[in-house]
Design an enzyme around this catalytic site. Structure first.
Site, short mmCIF file in Angstrom:
data_model
loop_
_atom_site.label_atom_id
_atom_site.label_comp_id
_atom_site.label_asym_id
_atom_site.label_seq_id
_atom_site.Cartn_x
_atom_site.Cartn_y
_atom_site.Cartn_z
N ASN A 4 5.83 -13.22 -4.97
CA ASN A 4 6.99 -13.16 -4.08
C ASN A 4 8.11 -13.93 -4.77
O ASN A 4 8.12 -15.16 -4.76
CB ASN A 4 6.64 -13.79 -2.72
CG ASN A 4 7.86 -13.86 -1.81
OD1 ASN A 4 8.91 -13.30 -2.12
ND2 ASN A 4 7.73 -14.56 -0.68
N TRP A 5 9.00 -13.18 -5.39
CA TRP A 5 10.07 -13.83 -6.15
C TRP A 5 11.11 -14.49 -5.26
O TRP A 5 11.96 -15.23 -5.74
CB TRP A 5 10.77 -12.80 -7.05
CG TRP A 5 10.00 -12.46 -8.30
CD1 TRP A 5 8.86 -13.07 -8.77
CD2 TRP A 5 10.32 -11.43 -9.24
NE1 TRP A 5 8.47 -12.49 -9.94
CE2 TRP A 5 9.34 -11.47 -10.26
CE3 TRP A 5 11.34 -10.48 -9.33
CZ2 TRP A 5 9.36 -10.60 -11.35
CZ3 TRP A 5 11.35 -9.61 -10.41
CH2 TRP A 5 10.38 -9.67 -11.41
N LYS A 6 11.07 -14.18 -3.98
CA LYS A 6 12.09 -14.69 -3.05
C LYS A 6 13.49 -14.35 -3.60
O LYS A 6 13.63 -13.29 -4.20
CB LYS A 6 11.88 -16.19 -2.80
CG LYS A 6 10.43 -16.46 -2.35
CD LYS A 6 10.20 -17.84 -1.80
CE LYS A 6 8.73 -17.97 -1.39
NZ LYS A 6 8.43 -19.27 -0.82
N HIS A 89 7.31 -13.22 6.74
CA HIS A 89 7.21 -14.45 5.95
C HIS A 89 7.78 -15.61 6.76
O HIS A 89 8.75 -15.43 7.52
CB HIS A 89 7.99 -14.29 4.64
CG HIS A 89 7.70 -15.39 3.67
ND1 HIS A 89 8.33 -16.62 3.75
CD2 HIS A 89 6.83 -15.48 2.64
CE1 HIS A 89 7.85 -17.41 2.79
NE2 HIS A 89 6.95 -16.74 2.11
N GLU A 91 9.68 -17.92 5.98
CA GLU A 91 11.12 -18.15 5.77
C GLU A 91 11.94 -17.17 6.61
O GLU A 91 13.02 -17.51 7.09
CB GLU A 91 11.45 -18.03 4.27
CG GLU A 91 10.94 -19.25 3.51
CD GLU A 91 10.55 -19.00 2.07
OE1 GLU A 91 10.92 -17.97 1.49
OE2 GLU A 91 9.85 -19.87 1.50
N GLU A 161 -0.43 -18.30 5.03
CA GLU A 161 0.46 -19.23 4.34
C GLU A 161 0.77 -20.42 5.24
O GLU A 161 1.67 -20.33 6.10
CB GLU A 161 1.77 -18.53 3.97
CG GLU A 161 1.61 -17.39 2.99
CD GLU A 161 2.87 -17.18 2.14
OE1 GLU A 161 2.72 -17.11 0.92
OE2 GLU A 161 3.98 -17.12 2.68
N GLY A 167 6.20 -24.10 -1.18
CA GLY A 167 7.27 -24.69 -2.00
C GLY A 167 7.26 -26.20 -2.00
O GLY A 167 8.24 -26.82 -2.41
N SER A 207 2.00 -22.93 -2.64
CA SER A 207 1.82 -23.72 -3.87
C SER A 207 0.59 -23.32 -4.68
O SER A 207 -0.04 -24.18 -5.30
CB SER A 207 1.82 -25.22 -3.54
OG SER A 207 3.06 -25.59 -2.95
N GLY A 228 4.85 -17.85 -4.75
CA GLY A 228 6.28 -17.97 -4.94
C GLY A 228 6.59 -18.59 -6.30
O GLY A 228 6.62 -17.90 -7.33
N GLY A 229 6.78 -19.89 -6.32
CA GLY A 229 7.23 -20.61 -7.52
C GLY A 229 6.47 -20.24 -8.80
O GLY A 229 7.10 -19.95 -9.83
P1 13P Z 1 5.18 -21.16 -3.21
O1 13P Z 1 4.09 -20.53 -4.06
O2 13P Z 1 6.44 -21.40 -3.98
O3 13P Z 1 4.68 -22.33 -2.44
O4 13P Z 1 5.58 -20.05 -2.13
C1 13P Z 1 4.59 -19.46 -1.38
C2 13P Z 1 5.16 -18.35 -0.63
O5 13P Z 1 5.92 -18.55 0.30
C3 13P Z 1 4.81 -17.00 -1.05
O6 13P Z 1 5.23 -16.06 -0.12
#
Ligand code: 13P
Length: 245
Positions: A4-6, A89, A91, A161, A167, A207, A228-229
């Site tokens: 998930n590149w956000k 998600h 967010e 999640e 994050g 994470s 994500g990251g």
């Molecule tokens: P991180 O891997 O950056 O914690 O993000 C997780 C996430 O929200 C994937 O959708």
């Protein structure tokens, strides 16, 4: 394994990323590898995706067309050639006001348009400390899946999640993540049936990175990751994909 590149990567960065991984991915018989990218990049990525890579969106609206300025519809996603879409998600829930009802409509719209929704559920730190994690997740699942018939449930992927782990560098311990993923499987068994529970894919996100992925992925109820990251660097993402083998 889902990236998930956000809201990251320009077109040039995104293309360089997929050229770097396309040839190095394990066969899709062994691992489903998906990149969920900003919608403006989807068409470019689909055009260049290798045989073992799939592309997904990070969000969509549930209506097909209409006066919804700034939104993207399931029909539009279908025409880009993406196969997956992240729905609900945290967010989207916390920063953009998405409710369980909207998320339910999005899951339905995705399934109706042959897109595989990656439905996200998870608790806040406060809810965890109150000891209500499992009931929060159960409610999110029941609400999001209301009206999804059993013939479609295995076209849904669930991502657990924990919000406090996203994050933050804090990962749920593999045992805690396993407990919640097992509860999710149990819920699918109760809401649907044992076969559906067996076959549904449950991901952990929060994470996840090369240094902790193996531990999480070896848990019996964790089938993959939503990252994500650590998905922003091609080498790190490739390592995570290979950890699924
Ligand atoms: P991180 O891997 O950056 O914690 O993000 C997780 C996430 O929200 C994937 O959708």
């Amino acid at each position: 394994m889902v990236a998930n590149w956000k809201m990251n990567k320009t077109r040039d960065d995104a293309l360089a990323f997929i050229y770097a991984i396309n040839e190095n991915l394990p066969s899709c018989d062994k691992v489903d590898t998906v990149i969920c990218a900003p919608s403006i990049l989807l068409r470019d990525l689909v055009k260049r995706q290798g045989d073992n890579l799939k592309i997904g969106a990070q969000n969509m609206y549930y209506a097909e067309f209409g006066a919804f300025t700034g939104e993207i519809s399931p029909v539009m996603l279908q025409t880009t050639g993406v196969e997956y879409v992240i729905v609900g998600h945290s967010e989207r829930r916390s920063l953009f006001g998405e409710t369980d009802d909207m998320i339910n409509k999005k899951v339905k719209a995705a399934v109706e348009h042959n897109l595989i929704p990656i439905l996200c559920v998870g608790e806040t730190l406060e809810q965890r400390e109150l000891g209500i994690t499992s009931s929060v997740i159960r409610k999110q699942l029941e609400n999001a899946l209301e009206g999804i018939p059993s013939k479609d449930i295995n076209n849904v992927v669930i991502a657990y999640e924990p919000i406090w782990a996203i994050g933050t560098g804090k990962t749920a311990s593999s045992n805690d993540a396993e407990v919640e993923c097992k509860n999710i499987r149990e819920a699918i068994k109760e809401l649907y049936n044992a076969l559906a529970a067996d076959e549904i894919r449950i991901l952990y996100g929060g994470s996840m990175k090369p240094s902790n992925a193996k531990e999480l992925l070896k848990m019996p109820n964790i089938d993959g990751g939503l990252v994500g990251g650590a998905s922003l660097d091609p080498n790190s993402f490739l390592e995570l994909v290979k950890d699924c083998l």
